[in-house]
Design an enzyme around this catalytic site. Structure first.
Site, PDB file in Angstrom:
ATOM      1  N   GLY A  73      67.170  91.890  90.210  1.00  0.00           N
ATOM      2  CA  GLY A  73      66.725  92.256  88.870  1.00  0.00           C
ATOM      3  C   GLY A  73      67.429  91.460  87.783  1.00  0.00           C
ATOM      4  N   ASN A 153      67.190 103.065  83.053  1.00  0.00           N
ATOM      5  CA  ASN A 153      68.052 103.363  84.193  1.00  0.00           C
ATOM      6  C   ASN A 153      69.071 104.460  83.912  1.00  0.00           C
ATOM      7  OD1 ASN A 153      68.770 100.917  82.563  1.00  0.00           O
ATOM      8  ND2 ASN A 153      70.731 101.184  83.580  1.00  0.00           N
ATOM      9  N   GLN A 181      63.610 100.032  87.709  1.00  0.00           N
ATOM     10  CA  GLN A 181      63.715 101.456  88.035  1.00  0.00           C
ATOM     11  C   GLN A 181      62.348 102.083  88.312  1.00  0.00           C
ATOM     12  OE1 GLN A 181      66.424 103.483  88.415  1.00  0.00           O
ATOM     13  NE2 GLN A 181      67.879 101.844  88.010  1.00  0.00           N
ATOM     14  N   SER A 201      63.430  94.732  91.618  1.00  0.00           N
ATOM     15  CA  SER A 201      64.605  94.539  92.470  1.00  0.00           C
ATOM     16  C   SER A 201      64.448  95.359  93.731  1.00  0.00           C
ATOM     17  CB  SER A 201      65.864  94.964  91.721  1.00  0.00           C
ATOM     18  OG  SER A 201      66.983  94.866  92.571  1.00  0.00           O
ATOM     19  N   THR A 239      67.711  77.861  98.798  1.00  0.00           N
ATOM     20  CA  THR A 239      67.105  78.171 100.093  1.00  0.00           C
ATOM     21  C   THR A 239      66.628  79.618 100.115  1.00  0.00           C
ATOM     22  OG1 THR A 239      68.479  76.539 101.177  1.00  0.00           O
ATOM     23  CG2 THR A 239      67.516  78.236 102.581  1.00  0.00           C
ATOM     24  N   CYS A 327      76.966  99.899  85.126  1.00  0.00           N
ATOM     25  CA  CYS A 327      77.587  98.673  84.641  1.00  0.00           C
ATOM     26  C   CYS A 327      78.673  98.961  83.624  1.00  0.00           C
ATOM     27  CB  CYS A 327      76.546  97.781  84.004  1.00  0.00           C
ATOM     28  SG  CYS A 327      75.131  97.608  85.053  1.00  0.00           S
TER      29      CYS A 327
HETATM   30  C1  LIG Z   1      69.701  97.672  88.574  1.00  0.00           C
HETATM   31  C2  LIG Z   1      68.931  97.198  87.404  1.00  0.00           C
HETATM   32  C3  LIG Z   1      68.846  95.832  87.098  1.00  0.00           C
HETATM   33  C4  LIG Z   1      69.617  94.790  87.870  1.00  0.00           C
HETATM   34  O1  LIG Z   1      69.066  94.580  89.148  1.00  0.00           O
HETATM   35  P1  LIG Z   1      69.966  93.907  90.289  1.00  0.00           P
HETATM   36  O2  LIG Z   1      68.996  93.641  91.382  1.00  0.00           O
HETATM   37  O3  LIG Z   1      71.009  94.895  90.658  1.00  0.00           O
HETATM   38  O4  LIG Z   1      70.531  92.657  89.716  1.00  0.00           O
HETATM   39  C5  LIG Z   1      68.071  95.454  86.032  1.00  0.00           C
HETATM   40  N1  LIG Z   1      67.397  96.355  85.300  1.00  0.00           N
HETATM   41  C6  LIG Z   1      67.442  97.668  85.567  1.00  0.00           C
HETATM   42  C7  LIG Z   1      66.646  98.616  84.734  1.00  0.00           C
HETATM   43  C8  LIG Z   1      68.211  98.139  86.612  1.00  0.00           C
HETATM   44  O5  LIG Z   1      68.273  99.450  86.859  1.00  0.00           O
END
Ligand SMILES: *Cc1c(COP(=O)(O)O)cnc(C)c1O
Length: 395
Positions: A73, A153, A181, A201, A239, A327
């Site tokens: 993500g 999130n 999410q 993600s 890759t 985070c």
């Molecule tokens: C977790 C999250 C991300 C980041 O995704 P990753 O795959 O962990 O880098 C971005 N946006 C939202 C809303 C998220 O919850």
């Protein structure tokens, strides 16, 4: 781990589902080829990635060649925003995003500001819902990018993306949504949403970590951020993560197959939890809307106590939750999301996010409520602020 462990942090990450693991395993060992190679091993890897791409494209209703695999993500968010900023800067330098975006968007926007782009924030109401009238008033003809997450999130708010996309398009701006999410939980049909780009993600939907995707509508100009070989139709070097992509697609298929069933089950746990906490714990505030929120999400501010101290008490009792967004935990910053919703700083500090998953049970929810009641009471008894102001100020 002998002690009973309860996991209520599915917005941070989820366990890999068995189906995805089984699908991935051969691609670590027997079918380990590099899809760029001109031989049988390479072709087998190409077939696997093509199949995964077709499958996800079908779920989000795009063409397979509009879907680009990334490392997750964060990379997808970075690519969406930077890619458009750099490709469209002749048209304008005005970028509009919501103030409750993930750090992957906010930090990228901040970096672009230093490069001369103008970043403007949509307004959100006390529940985190974007104010469309305000958005209409700030989008201009030199706006190149309008970005808002499909669901938040931290507080679970579901945003009116269709309407946001319409407003963006009236001014010829690109509309992006972060669906990390939302994917596998809500319907993520890019045609129906009307978006030009969408981030996903894998590890938030019971897939492996380190893999995700960005939908880029055909016809959009964009610049690469990871330059290298010819992978992903020359747009994203590196890759190909074949096992990750295979696992991501499988996890997404399962999530989509069970989407309505899981939605109903997980919301029922969440509703029971919210109802009990609101009824049984005094001086608590539910953050985000009561309706129209992600089924997994419950976020509370506990007055007179730091979020961290509740988090540690719950952790001691074997319950894993998160304070604010994953985070920002570890830092003592108040949550940017809660501040954007207008919460005073002390409440923006005291928030705890519970995010439920398909494997959680009613018993776990009830145990958590009892534990919270005890912990909150104990912590408040030690809080001078509560003693001084509690009953008087908030009754
Ligand atoms: C977790 C999250 C991300 C980041 O995704 P990753 O795959 O962990 O880098 C971005 N946006 C939202 C809303 C998220 O919850």
């Amino acid at each position: 781990m002998d002690k009973k462990q309860i996991y209520f942090d599915h917005a941070a990450t989820t366990p890999l589902c068995k189906e995805a693991l089984d699908e991935m395993l051969p691609y670590f060992t027997q079918i380990f080829g590099n899809p760029n190679s001109q031989h049988a091993y390479g072709r087998q890897a190409v077939d696997a990635v093509d199949k995964a791409r077709d499958s996800i494209a079908k779920i989000i209703n795009c063409k397979p060649n509009e879907l680009y695999f990334t490392s997750g993500g964060t990379e997808s968010d970075n690519w969406a925003l930077r890619g458009i900023a750099n490709a469209y800067k002749q048209k304008g330098k005005h970028i509009v995003i919501s103030p409750i975006e993930h750090a992957a968007m906010l930090a990228t926007a901040n970096a672009l500001k230093k490069d001369g782009f103008e970043i403007e924030f949509m307004k959100v109401d006390e529940y985190g819902v974007v104010d469309l009238e305000h958005l209409k008033s700030i989008v201009r003809d030199d706006t190149i990018f309008v970005g808002c997450m499909l669901a938040n999130n931290e507080v679970g708010t579901i945003e009116p993306i269709k309407e946001i996309a319409k407003i963006a398009h009236e001014h010829g701006a690109v509309c992006f949504t972060d669906a990390v999410q939302a994917a596998g939980v809500l319907k993520t049909d890019v045609k129906e949403l009307g978006v030009d780009m969408m981030s996903m993600s894998s590890h938030k939907i019971y897939g492996p970590k380190g893999v995700g995707a960005l939908y880029i509508r055909n016809g959009l100009k964009t610049q690469s951020i990871i330059t290298g070989g010819h992978q992903e139709r020359m747009k994203r070097g590196g890759t190909t993560n074949v096992p990750g992509i295979v696992g991501f697609a499988k996890a997404f298929e399962i999530a989509e197959r069970d989407r309505e069933k899981n939605f109903e089950y997980v919301s029922s746990l969440r509703d029971r939890f919210i109802d009990r906490v609101l009824a049984e714990v005094p001086f608590v505030k539910l953050n985000g809307p009561r309706e129209n929120r992600l089924p997994a999400n419950a976020d509370f501010s506990f007055k007179f106590i730091e979020g961290e101290s509740i988090l540690f008490s719950l952790d001691l009792a074997g319950i894993s939750v998160s304070s604010g967004s994953a985070c920002s935990s570890g830092s003592l910053e108040p949550s940017h999301v809660l501040l954007a919703l207008g919460l005073p700083e002390e409440l923006a500090h005291g928030s705890i996010r519970f995010s439920f998953g398909k494997h959680n049970t009613v018993e776990e929810v009830d145990y958590a409520v009892e534990t919270i009641k005890e912990a909150v009471q104990r912590l408040r008894e030690m809080s001078p602020l509560f003693k001084a102001e509690g009953e008087i100020k908030y009754v």
